[in-house]
Design a protein around this motif. Structure first.
Motif, PDB file in Angstrom:
ATOM      1  N   MET A   1      -0.065  35.019  67.699  1.00  0.00           N
ATOM      2  CA  MET A   1       0.261  35.761  66.479  1.00  0.00           C
ATOM      3  C   MET A   1      -0.883  35.640  65.470  1.00  0.00           C
ATOM      4  O   MET A   1      -1.522  34.586  65.357  1.00  0.00           O
ATOM      5  N   THR A   2      -1.105  36.726  64.742  1.00  0.00           N
ATOM      6  CA  THR A   2      -2.200  36.772  63.771  1.00  0.00           C
ATOM      7  C   THR A   2      -1.650  37.118  62.395  1.00  0.00           C
ATOM      8  O   THR A   2      -0.712  37.908  62.270  1.00  0.00           O
ATOM      9  N   ALA A   3      -2.235  36.539  61.359  1.00  0.00           N
ATOM     10  CA  ALA A   3      -1.859  36.842  59.986  1.00  0.00           C
ATOM     11  C   ALA A   3      -3.105  37.124  59.166  1.00  0.00           C
ATOM     12  O   ALA A   3      -4.206  36.652  59.490  1.00  0.00           O
ATOM     13  N   LEU A   4      -2.943  37.890  58.090  1.00  0.00           N
ATOM     14  CA  LEU A   4      -3.993  38.057  57.085  1.00  0.00           C
ATOM     15  C   LEU A   4      -3.707  37.117  55.923  1.00  0.00           C
ATOM     16  O   LEU A   4      -2.549  36.858  55.586  1.00  0.00           O
ATOM     17  N   VAL A   5      -4.768  36.617  55.304  1.00  0.00           N
ATOM     18  CA  VAL A   5      -4.661  35.952  54.007  1.00  0.00           C
ATOM     19  C   VAL A   5      -5.472  36.789  53.028  1.00  0.00           C
ATOM     20  O   VAL A   5      -6.690  36.928  53.176  1.00  0.00           O
ATOM     21  N   TRP A   6      -4.784  37.376  52.065  1.00  0.00           N
ATOM     22  CA  TRP A   6      -5.411  38.268  51.094  1.00  0.00           C
ATOM     23  C   TRP A   6      -5.871  37.442  49.893  1.00  0.00           C
ATOM     24  O   TRP A   6      -5.061  36.971  49.103  1.00  0.00           O
ATOM     25  N   PHE A   7      -7.185  37.250  49.765  1.00  0.00           N
ATOM     26  CA  PHE A   7      -7.756  36.521  48.640  1.00  0.00           C
ATOM     27  C   PHE A   7      -7.933  37.473  47.458  1.00  0.00           C
ATOM     28  O   PHE A   7      -8.350  38.618  47.617  1.00  0.00           O
ATOM     29  N   ARG A   8      -7.652  36.947  46.264  1.00  0.00           N
ATOM     30  CA  ARG A   8      -7.878  37.714  45.026  1.00  0.00           C
ATOM     31  C   ARG A   8      -8.514  36.798  43.980  1.00  0.00           C
ATOM     32  O   ARG A   8      -9.727  36.631  43.966  1.00  0.00           O
ATOM     33  N   ARG A   9      -7.691  36.148  43.151  1.00  0.00           N
ATOM     34  CA  ARG A   9      -8.218  35.196  42.160  1.00  0.00           C
ATOM     35  C   ARG A   9      -7.978  33.765  42.643  1.00  0.00           C
ATOM     36  O   ARG A   9      -7.541  32.897  41.890  1.00  0.00           O
ATOM     37  N   ASP A  10      -8.277  33.526  43.911  1.00  0.00           N
ATOM     38  CA  ASP A  10      -8.052  32.218  44.536  1.00  0.00           C
ATOM     39  C   ASP A  10      -9.144  31.963  45.562  1.00  0.00           C
ATOM     40  O   ASP A  10      -8.868  31.678  46.718  1.00  0.00           O
ATOM     41  N   VAL A  30      -6.862  35.765  59.529  1.00  0.00           N
ATOM     42  CA  VAL A  30      -8.001  36.560  59.071  1.00  0.00           C
ATOM     43  C   VAL A  30      -8.051  36.511  57.543  1.00  0.00           C
ATOM     44  O   VAL A  30      -7.247  37.163  56.873  1.00  0.00           O
ATOM     45  N   PRO A  31      -8.967  35.735  56.947  1.00  0.00           N
ATOM     46  CA  PRO A  31      -9.129  35.736  55.489  1.00  0.00           C
ATOM     47  C   PRO A  31      -9.796  37.043  55.060  1.00  0.00           C
ATOM     48  O   PRO A  31     -10.842  37.422  55.607  1.00  0.00           O
ATOM     49  N   LEU A  82      -6.214  47.049  53.535  1.00  0.00           N
ATOM     50  CA  LEU A  82      -5.526  45.901  54.122  1.00  0.00           C
ATOM     51  C   LEU A  82      -4.577  46.309  55.243  1.00  0.00           C
ATOM     52  O   LEU A  82      -4.460  45.612  56.256  1.00  0.00           O
ATOM     53  N   VAL A  83      -3.919  47.443  55.060  1.00  0.00           N
ATOM     54  CA  VAL A  83      -3.048  47.935  56.131  1.00  0.00           C
ATOM     55  C   VAL A  83      -3.884  48.275  57.360  1.00  0.00           C
ATOM     56  O   VAL A  83      -3.523  47.939  58.499  1.00  0.00           O
ATOM     57  N   GLY A  84      -5.036  48.910  57.140  1.00  0.00           N
ATOM     58  CA  GLY A  84      -5.910  49.226  58.259  1.00  0.00           C
ATOM     59  C   GLY A  84      -6.415  47.983  58.959  1.00  0.00           C
ATOM     60  O   GLY A  84      -6.461  47.927  60.198  1.00  0.00           O
ATOM     61  N   LEU A  85      -6.782  46.958  58.186  1.00  0.00           N
ATOM     62  CA  LEU A  85      -7.258  45.705  58.780  1.00  0.00           C
ATOM     63  C   LEU A  85      -6.131  45.004  59.540  1.00  0.00           C
ATOM     64  O   LEU A  85      -6.350  44.479  60.640  1.00  0.00           O
ATOM     65  N   ALA A  86      -4.934  44.995  58.977  1.00  0.00           N
ATOM     66  CA  ALA A  86      -3.801  44.355  59.654  1.00  0.00           C
ATOM     67  C   ALA A  86      -3.517  45.028  60.995  1.00  0.00           C
ATOM     68  O   ALA A  86      -3.266  44.352  62.005  1.00  0.00           O
ATOM     69  N   ARG A  87      -3.588  46.335  61.025  1.00  0.00           N
ATOM     70  CA  ARG A  87      -3.373  47.050  62.292  1.00  0.00           C
ATOM     71  C   ARG A  87      -4.502  46.760  63.280  1.00  0.00           C
ATOM     72  O   ARG A  87      -4.272  46.616  64.481  1.00  0.00           O
TER      73      ARG A  87
END
Length: 290
Positions: A1-10, A30-31, A82-87
């Motif tokens: 299983m794969t997950a994204l971690v969406w970085f913003r102000r962190d 995937v950061p 992000l949706v494109g990257l997740a797919r």
């Protein structure tokens, strides 16, 4: 299983609850970071701020590579990229840090709608403030605070999570590639600062450690003297999340006047976020009617 971690102000690997939560349940993570043109090219475009951001992203990428991963950059609206990257990587879940500003919440709503339509779950975690959950800090009658001192006292009684260590390993799919980071010339943004501080977690942690070893003791008397070394010089690092407010709070030692004043300032930032969450109109008008 794969997950994204969406970085913003962190933009860090130390004390990052969303990153650690993703790694706890997914073998591959995937950061990701989106260079949003609505921010880079908006009416508040800033060369100095963008330079600091780009340096912070390069430092974050370097930290992730040392752990076996790397930062995956995309250019464009997050709700699309992000949706494109997740797919692309087959991610079923996305993890991020909960943000409270009006723009962040509007952007987060657009992203959540896009993920919902794609059948992808979005999980928001604490990580931007010193307090675990600013939304839960309330007056005795259940209302949001509008005065700092009682808010501060309530924060001292509120739960504070443990500071998390950086992960040892960040494994991600081998086939995913990042788009390159631009420079200021490519973005047509002048620097505007003669002697800028370096961006990134590495520089931020170095500054925090040096400040905690001595200058913090003089902070109470000199915090308003911006030209002196008695100030923390940590504002930009805290704003971009290169260091966590939670760790800065813990590393401020002792009960001296300087340490107490510094910790109080960290809670002032939480107070601002508390107010802007419950009263987003305060971005444009006074909190107190008088």
């Amino acid at each position: 299983m794969t997950a994204l971690v969406w970085f913003r102000r962190d933009l860090r690997v130390h004390d990052h609850p969303a990153l650690r939560a993703a790694l706890a349940v997914h073998r591959e993570v995937v950061p990701a970071f989106c260079l949003d043109p609505r921010i880079l090219d908006g009416r508040h475009a800033s060369g100095a701020r963008t330079r600091f951001l780009l340096e912070s992203l390069r430092d974050l990428d370097d930290s992730l590579r040392k752990r076996g991963g790397g930062l995956v950059v995309r250019h464009g609206a997050p709700e699309r990229e992000l949706v494109g990257l997740a797919r692309e990587v087959g991610a079923s879940e996305v993890f991020c840090s909960f943000d409270v500003t009006p723009y962040a919440r509007r952007r987060g709503h657009r992203v959540r709608e896009a993920f919902d339509a794609a059948g992808i779950e979005l999980h928001a975690h604490p990580g931007l403030g010193a307090v675990e959950d600013l939304r839960a800090v309330r007056t005795k009658d259940g209302r949001p605070f509008s005065v700092f001192t009682p808010f501060w006292r309530a924060c001292l009684r509120a739960p504070h999570r443990e500071v998390l260590a950086a992960p040892r390993c960040v494994e991600q799919p081998a086939h995913v590639e990042s788009e390159p980071l631009p420079d200021l010339d490519a973005l047509d943004l002048p620097e505007g600062v003669a002697d800028p501080r370096p961006g990134g977690e590495t520089a931020g942690r170095r500054r925090l450690m040096a400040f905690a070893r001595g200058p913090v003791e003089r902070y109470g008397a000199g915090q308003e003297a911006l030209a002196e070394d008695a100030t923390s010089r940590l504002s930009a690092y805290l704003h971009f999340g290169c260091i966590s407010a939670r760790e800065a709070l813990e590393r401020s030692p002792g009960e001296g006047e300087g340490s107490e004043a510094f910790r109080r300032q960290l809670y002032w930032a939480d107070f601002y976020n508390h107010v802007i969450y419950h009263r987003p109109e305060c971005a444009r008008q006074e909190l107190q009617e008088r």
